[in-house]
Write an enzyme that holds these catalytic residues in place. Structure first.
Site, PDB file in Angstrom:
ATOM      1  N   TRP A 106       5.091  19.986 -10.194  1.00 56.99           N
ATOM      2  CA  TRP A 106       5.237  21.344  -9.673  1.00 56.99           C
ATOM      3  C   TRP A 106       5.890  22.279 -10.678  1.00 56.99           C
ATOM      4  O   TRP A 106       5.588  23.469 -10.722  1.00 56.99           O
ATOM      5  CB  TRP A 106       5.957  21.324  -8.317  1.00 56.99           C
ATOM      6  CG  TRP A 106       5.014  20.802  -7.270  1.00 56.99           C
ATOM      7  CD1 TRP A 106       5.056  19.586  -6.657  1.00 56.99           C
ATOM      8  CD2 TRP A 106       3.831  21.460  -6.770  1.00 56.99           C
ATOM      9  NE1 TRP A 106       3.979  19.445  -5.808  1.00 56.99           N
ATOM     10  CE2 TRP A 106       3.219  20.566  -5.853  1.00 56.99           C
ATOM     11  CE3 TRP A 106       3.226  22.688  -7.018  1.00 56.99           C
ATOM     12  CZ2 TRP A 106       2.024  20.900  -5.177  1.00 56.99           C
ATOM     13  CZ3 TRP A 106       2.046  23.006  -6.340  1.00 56.99           C
ATOM     14  CH2 TRP A 106       1.470  22.127  -5.434  1.00 56.99           C
ATOM     15  N   ASP A 175      12.811  26.395  -7.241  1.00 56.97           N
ATOM     16  CA  ASP A 175      11.780  26.068  -6.261  1.00 56.97           C
ATOM     17  C   ASP A 175      12.341  24.908  -5.433  1.00 56.97           C
ATOM     18  O   ASP A 175      12.461  23.784  -5.916  1.00 56.97           O
ATOM     19  CB  ASP A 175      10.494  25.651  -6.994  1.00 56.97           C
ATOM     20  CG  ASP A 175       9.409  25.174  -6.037  1.00 56.97           C
ATOM     21  OD1 ASP A 175       9.641  25.164  -4.807  1.00 56.97           O
ATOM     22  OD2 ASP A 175       8.327  24.797  -6.533  1.00 56.97           O
ATOM     23  N   LYS A 199       7.274  22.109   4.899  1.00 59.77           N
ATOM     24  CA  LYS A 199       7.860  20.776   4.723  1.00 59.77           C
ATOM     25  C   LYS A 199       9.109  20.620   5.596  1.00 59.77           C
ATOM     26  O   LYS A 199       9.134  19.827   6.512  1.00 59.77           O
ATOM     27  CB  LYS A 199       8.170  20.526   3.267  1.00 59.77           C
ATOM     28  CG  LYS A 199       6.877  20.567   2.423  1.00 59.77           C
ATOM     29  CD  LYS A 199       7.135  20.455   0.966  1.00 59.77           C
ATOM     30  CE  LYS A 199       5.924  20.818   0.129  1.00 59.77           C
ATOM     31  NZ  LYS A 199       4.798  19.910   0.263  1.00 59.77           N
TER      32      LYS A 199
HETATM   33  C1  LIG Z   1       7.882  21.613  -5.093  1.00 61.22           C
HETATM   34  C2  LIG Z   1       6.669  22.373  -4.668  1.00 61.22           C
HETATM   35  N1  LIG Z   1       6.470  23.602  -5.151  1.00 61.22           N
HETATM   36  C3  LIG Z   1       5.412  24.329  -4.802  1.00 61.22           C
HETATM   37  C4  LIG Z   1       4.460  23.848  -3.926  1.00 61.22           C
HETATM   38  C5  LIG Z   1       3.276  24.696  -3.555  1.00 61.22           C
HETATM   39  O1  LIG Z   1       3.463  25.240  -2.289  1.00 61.22           O
HETATM   40  P1  LIG Z   1       2.342  26.127  -1.601  1.00 61.22           P
HETATM   41  O2  LIG Z   1       1.196  25.226  -1.317  1.00 61.22           O
HETATM   42  O3  LIG Z   1       3.013  26.641  -0.372  1.00 61.22           O
HETATM   43  O4  LIG Z   1       1.974  27.202  -2.533  1.00 61.22           O
HETATM   44  C6  LIG Z   1       4.618  22.569  -3.385  1.00 61.22           C
HETATM   45  C7  LIG Z   1       3.632  22.017  -2.460  1.00 61.22           C
HETATM   46  O5  LIG Z   1       3.617  20.857  -2.141  1.00 61.22           O
HETATM   47  C8  LIG Z   1       5.760  21.817  -3.777  1.00 61.22           C
HETATM   48  O6  LIG Z   1       5.955  20.585  -3.296  1.00 61.22           O
END
Ligand SMILES: Cc1ncc(COP(=O)(O)O)c(C=O)c1O
Length: 363
Positions: A106, A175, A199
């Site tokens: 991520w 994040d 989540k």
């Molecule tokens: C740590 C992290 N950041 C970002 C995201 C992306 O999130 P979204 O699908 O809401 O854009 C995720 C999705 O699993 C994630 O686990």
């Protein structure tokens, strides 16, 4: 293989399981929300009842994390992925760059998107260890001119968590999509925190942003106003229609967390669950977890079978035994058990029982 029980546990990484109590509340309240005669799905976001729900949600979140007035809460859309681009657009001056810790899947996504808008300095990377450890703070090489430093507090796909948050001279931006509200935070160290809701906070559609007031500045030219932090702050996240249903579910989740002991209790439960599962993996030669023990995530437990050819059989039989959605991230493989706040200890005990049984039969 014996069927252990008829109960079903959902280990999905997200959208993830909700507490049965919260699902029941949604079901019961759906046709007639707060005696309004209409569903929450049908409430104008400008109504006083919905404004009150937003205010209560904000107050509950502030209480859970002791968030002071020096921070604003924004209820945004576009998921954490939109934030990857919105951070440089909202926080950096033209030509200014930002620091990023490359800790896993991520973080890489956040870096790739930020690079479309601004220079990025990768302060340290776990790539050389195949993202099995978080680069130690002592190895970070920050740029003193950076507009902010971005971290991914929990790498959902790699099963890694940053255990501590540094005190930096530049605003620390995190994040926290997969570990928000799973542990207490030294909030004063952060300039901005963001987390998608699906989540630990409810359902998809909402992305929460906590931003220090001094980082709010006039929307730069070219940025749609709906994605300007300053504009949404000025309009109490009602510049345009907010994701009303997701906000409502988040409100229920926050109250569920408060009723169940708040963030310290969530953190203790997360430790208990993950210790049980990592213990099972570490006490066996049949399963393995390559992640450096001190950096392992208590939220997304990732492991492999030493005989990878058995992975599909493991997953099929687990599903049949009521242990759902255990497949690892598509880009990483293996097994992943996501243990967000609503996961009861019994769910992990059931998984451990299944794993022990599976090893006995296939090991
Ligand atoms: C740590 C992290 N950041 C970002 C995201 C992306 O999130 P979204 O699908 O809401 O854009 C995720 C999705 O699993 C994630 O686990």
């Amino acid at each position: 293989m014996a069927c252990i029980s008829s109960e079903r546990y959902n280990f999905a990484s997200g959208p993830a399981m909700l507490p049965a109590e919260v699902l029941g509340q949604i079901r019961d309240e759906l046709p007639n929300w707060r005696n309004s005669g209409a569903s929450v799905l049908e409430q104008p976001f400008t109504s006083s009842a919905f404004k009150q729900l937003m205010a209560e949600t904000e107050a509950d979140l502030r209480a859970l994390l002791a968030i002071p007035d020096t921070y604003r809460l924004l209820f945004m859309q576009g998921g954490a992925s939109a934030q990857f681009g919105l951070l440089p657009l909202n926080l950096l001056h033209p030509g200014q760059g930002a620091d990023y810790l490359e800790s896993g899947h991520w973080a890489r996504k956040a870096i790739a998107e930020a690079r479309r808008h601004s220079p990025v300095n990768v302060i340290a990377s776990g790539a050389d260890r195949d993202f099995t450890a978080v680069p130690a703070f002592e190895c970070w090489q920050p740029d003193p001119e950076a507009g902010y430093c971005h971290i991914t507090s929990n790498e959902t796909g790699n099963g890694l968590q940053l255990q501590e948050f540094p005190e930096l001279k530049v605003p620390l931006v995190a994040d926290m999509t997969s570990d928000f509200l799973t542990r207490p935070l030294p909030l004063e160290r952060f300039g901005l925190i963001y987390a998608s809701a699906q989540k630990n906070l409810g359902v998809a559609g909402l992305c929460l942003v906590i931003i220090r007031n001094d980082l709010l500045r006039a929307p730069p030219p070219g940025l749609p106003a709906a994605f300007s932090y300053a504009m949404q702050a000025e309009q109490q996240s009602r510049f345009n229609t907010p994701p009303t249903f997701a906000l409502y579910v988040t409100g229920l989740m926050l109250r569920w967390i408060r009723r169940n002991g708040g963030v310290p209790a969530m953190a203790a439960a997360a430790q208990q669950r993950s210790r049980l599962l990592y213990g099972c993996v570490d006490h066996s030669d049949f399963y393995q977890c390559p992640q450096f023990p001190a950096d392992r995530s208590p939220i997304n437990v990732c492991f492999q079978l030493t005989e990878p050819g058995l992975t599909d059989t493991f997953l099929t039989l687990a599903e049949r035994n009521g242990l759902a959605n255990l497949r690892g991230h598509a880009a990483i493989g293996g097994i992943r058990a996501s243990l967000y706040n609503p996961m009861p200890l019994n769910g992990v005990a059931r998984l451990v029982e299944f794993m022990t049984d599976f090893e006995r039969k296939h090991g």
